[in-house]
Design a protein around this motif. Structure first.
Motif, mmCIF file in Angstrom:
data_model
loop_
_atom_site.group_PDB
_atom_site.id
_atom_site.type_symbol
_atom_site.label_atom_id
_atom_site.label_comp_id
_atom_site.label_asym_id
_atom_site.label_seq_id
_atom_site.Cartn_x
_atom_site.Cartn_y
_atom_site.Cartn_z
ATOM 1 N N VAL A 1 -10.150 4.888 8.510
ATOM 2 C CA VAL A 1 -11.430 4.177 8.711
ATOM 3 C C VAL A 1 -11.558 3.243 9.697
ATOM 4 O O VAL A 1 -12.475 3.061 10.222
ATOM 5 C CB VAL A 1 -11.308 3.365 7.148
ATOM 6 C CG1 VAL A 1 -12.544 2.407 7.209
ATOM 7 C CG2 VAL A 1 -11.584 4.486 6.205
ATOM 8 N N HIS A 2 -10.366 2.698 10.247
ATOM 9 C CA HIS A 2 -10.539 1.614 11.160
ATOM 10 C C HIS A 2 -10.261 2.185 12.729
ATOM 11 O O HIS A 2 -10.366 1.738 13.710
ATOM 12 C CB HIS A 2 -9.171 0.814 11.122
ATOM 13 C CG HIS A 2 -9.596 -0.288 10.066
ATOM 14 N ND1 HIS A 2 -10.260 -1.388 10.139
ATOM 15 C CD2 HIS A 2 -8.998 -0.258 8.963
ATOM 16 C CE1 HIS A 2 -10.323 -1.990 9.133
ATOM 17 N NE2 HIS A 2 -9.766 -1.440 7.979
ATOM 18 N N ARG B 1 -5.455 6.280 4.892
ATOM 19 C CA ARG B 1 -6.700 6.218 4.887
ATOM 20 C C ARG B 1 -7.260 4.977 5.604
ATOM 21 O O ARG B 1 -8.281 5.198 6.266
ATOM 22 C CB ARG B 1 -7.193 6.065 3.323
ATOM 23 C CG ARG B 1 -8.413 5.911 3.062
ATOM 24 C CD ARG B 1 -8.971 4.981 1.606
ATOM 25 N NE ARG B 1 -8.069 3.811 1.640
ATOM 26 C CZ ARG B 1 -7.569 3.183 0.528
ATOM 27 N NH1 ARG B 1 -7.964 3.803 -0.682
ATOM 28 N NH2 ARG B 1 -7.239 2.017 0.440
ATOM 29 N N ASP B 2 -6.628 3.922 5.508
ATOM 30 C CA ASP B 2 -7.044 2.702 6.420
ATOM 31 C C ASP B 2 -6.950 2.745 7.737
ATOM 32 O O ASP B 2 -7.958 2.454 8.605
ATOM 33 C CB ASP B 2 -6.275 1.588 5.789
ATOM 34 C CG ASP B 2 -6.474 1.269 4.317
ATOM 35 O OD1 ASP B 2 -7.242 1.752 3.479
ATOM 36 O OD2 ASP B 2 -5.610 0.508 3.936
ATOM 37 N N ARG B 3 -6.092 3.755 8.100
ATOM 38 C CA ARG B 3 -5.965 3.745 9.707
ATOM 39 C C ARG B 3 -7.179 4.754 10.105
ATOM 40 O O ARG B 3 -7.691 4.445 11.256
ATOM 41 C CB ARG B 3 -4.575 4.760 9.879
ATOM 42 C CG ARG B 3 -3.528 3.541 9.822
ATOM 43 C CD ARG B 3 -2.088 4.246 10.189
ATOM 44 N NE ARG B 3 -0.968 3.089 10.183
ATOM 45 C CZ ARG B 3 0.072 3.458 10.547
ATOM 46 N NH1 ARG B 3 0.453 4.317 11.184
ATOM 47 N NH2 ARG B 3 1.148 1.970 10.527
ATOM 48 N N ASP C 1 -5.771 8.789 -3.346
ATOM 49 C CA ASP C 1 -5.767 8.042 -1.881
ATOM 50 C C ASP C 1 -5.416 9.176 -0.544
ATOM 51 O O ASP C 1 -5.842 9.230 0.347
ATOM 52 C CB ASP C 1 -4.622 6.916 -1.730
ATOM 53 C CG ASP C 1 -5.132 5.840 -2.712
ATOM 54 O OD1 ASP C 1 -6.110 5.339 -2.642
ATOM 55 O OD2 ASP C 1 -4.079 5.555 -3.256
ATOM 56 N N ALA D 1 -8.137 10.302 2.241
ATOM 57 C CA ALA D 1 -7.769 10.179 3.456
ATOM 58 C C ALA D 1 -8.049 11.554 4.292
ATOM 59 O O ALA D 1 -8.565 11.548 5.347
ATOM 60 C CB ALA D 1 -5.952 9.862 3.670
ATOM 61 N N GLN E 1 -2.653 5.251 1.195
ATOM 62 C CA GLN E 1 -3.901 4.308 1.261
ATOM 63 C C GLN E 1 -3.723 3.817 2.591
ATOM 64 O O GLN E 1 -4.574 3.539 3.208
ATOM 65 C CB GLN E 1 -3.342 3.193 0.358
ATOM 66 C CG GLN E 1 -3.568 3.249 -1.080
ATOM 67 C CD GLN E 1 -3.096 2.023 -1.810
ATOM 68 O OE1 GLN E 1 -2.241 1.778 -1.689
ATOM 69 N NE2 GLN E 1 -4.039 1.614 -2.711
ATOM 70 N N ARG E 2 -2.365 3.780 3.198
ATOM 71 C CA ARG E 2 -2.410 3.389 4.540
ATOM 72 C C ARG E 2 -2.943 4.188 5.635
ATOM 73 O O ARG E 2 -3.699 4.090 6.563
ATOM 74 C CB ARG E 2 -0.865 3.181 4.969
ATOM 75 C CG ARG E 2 -0.678 2.118 6.184
ATOM 76 C CD ARG E 2 1.131 1.954 6.279
ATOM 77 N NE ARG E 2 1.371 1.072 7.329
ATOM 78 C CZ ARG E 2 2.545 0.816 7.626
ATOM 79 N NH1 ARG E 2 3.543 1.681 7.045
ATOM 80 N NH2 ARG E 2 3.006 0.000 8.597
ATOM 81 N N ARG F 1 0.946 -1.333 -0.106
ATOM 82 C CA ARG F 1 0.152 -0.198 -0.017
ATOM 83 C C ARG F 1 0.634 1.161 -0.004
ATOM 84 O O ARG F 1 2.088 1.225 0.493
ATOM 85 C CB ARG F 1 -0.869 0.111 1.141
ATOM 86 C CG ARG F 1 -1.983 -1.143 1.528
ATOM 87 C CD ARG F 1 -2.678 -1.184 2.591
ATOM 88 N NE ARG F 1 -1.840 -1.302 3.822
ATOM 89 C CZ ARG F 1 -2.130 -1.048 5.056
ATOM 90 N NH1 ARG F 1 -3.324 -0.465 5.418
ATOM 91 N NH2 ARG F 1 -1.313 -1.664 5.926
#
Length: 388
Positions: A38-39, A34-36, A87, A91, A31-32, A27
């Protein structure tokens, strides 16, 4: 995708300044990020935080979570057209409201007034504080340890910060975010997507709630013209179910399209005029490159003025605003007067510091609440018949 020269380039990102980490093999850094986001717990709590209507007023009105998702969708589409990093744009869009209190701007105004002598409070700075310090998910550090570019976007997506709040000023002194420059093109897109999304969905929710009627929109800049077009088009469809609802949806869709298209056309022209060879030239420009045209900027102001007068200050919304401010202020005051009432996670830091640190901890706790939790916590602290 081949990124434009004015986009943030992955190979030239400034990285994770707070805590060194090995980057992912699968990623990109954003991207990383964004994922952090979201979680994160802060993102999940947006599900039960007010946009315009308080959570219990209906299951089908927008919340801060659905608003953030709509902002991200608009922003990502715009970023793709402009050949930006999608991304990073997403984010910033998903994280931009993480600092909102319960009850939307009513809650924020209440906390801000009470914190005014103690370093102030605003949701943009609180969003940065949430991702930099308040999240508790990782063994190695507090916060989400996002990249410099995402932190910059949260701090400056609305433009240079000439008078930062106390916490942001101190954070910037340790981890400089270049507060006096503009943010990246990606963050500027996220900021305009925020305007576009909330105008569209607040018009939708306003009519759906019954606080506004379609006829109320006849003279609203841009909206009235589009509504007339949709009504003319709808006249050609007979015997379709829920016709008024479809007219509303079609109007909102076209308003969002018109606003977004204008931004894209204007921004492309601004970028051609500036001809930036790097994102640093975007940051150093004398004005934002992502913008409405002058005519659409006026229409946008007209929509905002209408919504403020007819929806946000509707007498029914005023009643909820009054109650929301009162609940928020009473919660804050009770906990400042008796910080030992705070739950474990918040009590220790509140009691360990000085008066300013204690009040900041209470503000963090109140800001973290959902609408529903704030109402329940207020009852627990004020109603003897309810167990603490």
């Amino acid at each position: 995708m081949d990124l434009a020269p004015y986009a943030v380039q992955p190979a030239e990102g400034r990285g994770r300044r707070l805590y060194p980490e090995d980057e992912s093999l699968t990623r990109s850094p954003w991207q990383r990020d964004r994922d952090r986001v979201v979680h994160s717990s802060g993102f999940r709590r947006l599900q039960y935080k007010t946009q315009v209507f308080i959570n219990h007023e209906g299951d089908f009105f927008r919340t801060r979570l659905t608003h953030s998702l709509e902002v991200a969708q608009v922003a990502r589409s715009m970023a793709r057209f402009l050949r930006l990093d999608e991304d990073l744009t997403e984010a910033v869009a998903l994280a931009h409201d993480l600092g909102h209190t319960p009850f939307g701007h009513a809650g924020e105004e209440s906390v801000a007034a009470l914190m005014q002598p103690w370093g102030g409070f605003d949701h943009n700075t609180q969003a940065l504080r949430q991702v930099a310090a308040l999240e508790r998910r990782y063994l190695a550090f507090d916060g989400l340890n996002l990249t410099w570019e995402t932190l910059e976007g949260l701090a400056k997506h609305n433009g240079p910060v000439k008078k930062p709040a106390t916490w942001l000023r101190d954070f910037d002194a340790q981890w400089p975010l270049d507060l006096l420059s503009y943010a990246s093109t990606e963050a500027q897109v996220a900021a305009l997507a925020d305007d576009i999304a909330y105008h569209g969905h607040d018009l939708d929710d306003g009519v759906k709630s019954g606080l506004l009627s379609l006829d109320d929109l006849n003279d609203v800049p841009l909206v009235g013209e589009i509504l007339a077009q949709v009504r003319t088009l709808a006249a050609g469809y007979t015997d379709i179910p829920q016709k008024a609802q479809r007219i509303r949806h079609e109007m909102v869709r076209r308003v969002i399209h018109a606003l977004a298209t204008d931004v894209l056309v204007t921004t492309r022209q601004n970028l051609q005029d500036l001809a930036p060879k790097t994102v640093e030239e975007v940051r150093g420009a004398s004005a934002p490159v992502v913008a409405f045209s002058p005519a659409m900027a006026e229409a946008n102001k007209g929509i905002r003025k209408f919504l403020f007068a007819k929806l946000y200050r509707h007498w029914r919304v005023n009643r909820m605003t009054y109650k929301a401010k009162r609940v928020t202020a009473e919660l804050f005051t009770i906990l400042v007067e008796s910080p030992k009432l705070l739950p474990d996670r918040w009590r220790a830091p509140a009691l360990a510091g000085d008066e300013t640190a204690m009040r900041r901890t209470v503000a963090d706790y109140v800001a973290s609440m959902t609408d529903r939790f704030a109402i329940e916590e207020h009852r627990r602290l004020t109603d003897l018949s309810i167990a603490g």
